[in-house]
Design a protein around this motif. Sequence first.
Motif, PDB file in Angstrom:
ATOM      1  N   THR A 114      32.586 -26.894  60.193  1.00  0.00           N
ATOM      2  CA  THR A 114      33.799 -27.077  59.396  1.00  0.00           C
ATOM      3  C   THR A 114      34.200 -28.546  59.359  1.00  0.00           C
ATOM      4  OG1 THR A 114      34.542 -24.862  59.965  1.00  0.00           O
ATOM      5  CG2 THR A 114      36.215 -26.380  59.163  1.00  0.00           C
ATOM      6  N   GLU A 115      34.126 -29.220  60.501  1.00  0.00           N
ATOM      7  CA  GLU A 115      34.475 -30.642  60.543  1.00  0.00           C
ATOM      8  C   GLU A 115      33.527 -31.468  59.683  1.00  0.00           C
ATOM      9  OE1 GLU A 115      34.859 -31.989  64.576  1.00  0.00           O
ATOM     10  OE2 GLU A 115      36.320 -30.420  65.040  1.00  0.00           O
ATOM     11  N   GLN A 118      34.451 -30.910  56.070  1.00  0.00           N
ATOM     12  CA  GLN A 118      35.693 -31.601  55.736  1.00  0.00           C
ATOM     13  C   GLN A 118      35.477 -33.099  55.603  1.00  0.00           C
ATOM     14  OE1 GLN A 118      38.387 -30.326  58.802  1.00  0.00           O
ATOM     15  NE2 GLN A 118      39.022 -28.514  57.655  1.00  0.00           N
ATOM     16  N   SER A 119      34.597 -33.633  56.400  1.00  0.00           N
ATOM     17  CA  SER A 119      34.355 -35.076  56.340  1.00  0.00           C
ATOM     18  C   SER A 119      33.631 -35.472  55.056  1.00  0.00           C
ATOM     19  CB  SER A 119      33.560 -35.539  57.557  1.00  0.00           C
ATOM     20  OG  SER A 119      32.230 -35.085  57.477  1.00  0.00           O
ATOM     21  N   ARG A 122      37.361 -33.357  50.733  1.00  0.00           N
ATOM     22  CA  ARG A 122      38.167 -32.151  50.557  1.00  0.00           C
ATOM     23  C   ARG A 122      37.995 -31.537  49.168  1.00  0.00           C
ATOM     24  NH1 ARG A 122      41.046 -30.704  54.724  1.00  0.00           N
ATOM     25  NH2 ARG A 122      41.720 -32.264  56.196  1.00  0.00           N
ATOM     26  N   LEU A 125      35.544 -28.699  49.303  1.00  0.00           N
ATOM     27  CA  LEU A 125      35.684 -27.747  50.404  1.00  0.00           C
ATOM     28  C   LEU A 125      36.430 -26.505  49.934  1.00  0.00           C
ATOM     29  CD1 LEU A 125      35.194 -27.302  53.423  1.00  0.00           C
ATOM     30  CD2 LEU A 125      37.442 -28.279  53.849  1.00  0.00           C
ATOM     31  N   TYR A 127      36.588 -21.883  50.846  1.00  0.00           N
ATOM     32  CA  TYR A 127      36.380 -20.877  51.890  1.00  0.00           C
ATOM     33  C   TYR A 127      35.680 -19.654  51.305  1.00  0.00           C
ATOM     34  CZ  TYR A 127      39.379 -23.717  54.765  1.00  0.00           C
ATOM     35  OH  TYR A 127      39.888 -24.755  55.483  1.00  0.00           O
ATOM     36  N   ALA A 133      34.667 -21.910  56.222  1.00  0.00           N
ATOM     37  CA  ALA A 133      34.598 -23.082  55.358  1.00  0.00           C
ATOM     38  C   ALA A 133      33.220 -23.194  54.719  1.00  0.00           C
ATOM     39  CB  ALA A 133      34.904 -24.337  56.162  1.00  0.00           C
ATOM     40  N   GLN A 135      31.001 -25.631  51.505  1.00  0.00           N
ATOM     41  CA  GLN A 135      30.993 -26.753  50.582  1.00  0.00           C
ATOM     42  C   GLN A 135      30.571 -26.243  49.213  1.00  0.00           C
ATOM     43  OE1 GLN A 135      31.806 -29.898  51.634  1.00  0.00           O
ATOM     44  NE2 GLN A 135      31.654 -30.715  49.595  1.00  0.00           N
TER      45      GLN A 135
END
Length: 144
Positions: A114-115, A118-119, A122, A125, A127, A133, A135
């Motif tokens: 997930t991190e 997110q990096s 956004r 991103l 769900y 999460a 992409q």
Amino acid sequence: MSNAYSSILTLLNEQEQHLDVLLLLLHRELDAIRTRDVETLKTNTDEKIQILDLVQATDEQLTASPELDAAKQQDWFKAHLQRLEEKLAQCKFQNQVNSQSVEQSQLVIERFKTELLQSRGRAGLTYTSKGKAAQVDKGPGIKA
């Protein structure tokens, strides 16, 4: 203890050896989980299945023994059974520890995923239907 009970004692000793091996395998499994050694986990799982089959076969042999009812009244049988139950409880506890370790590892991996997503930004991103999460691949873009 008479010779009539020797076959039962032999089976109880075999069962104790099987549980000792199973406990050793469960400790090895935890080490493999910690180091994320998939090959060792697979080999260990195969060995655990073999040992569990032996435990079941020994149980069936004990149950089929004609002297079992008489042996259950003996103090030596009760003491041996108590030791077996303690070893089985240890195996169950270690199996629970291993299970929790796997669950924790999966949570850490999911959090890391997930991190990472997110990096990457956004905007892409989203769900999944299960709340995880993901992409979104927007493709190469629109060409007119």
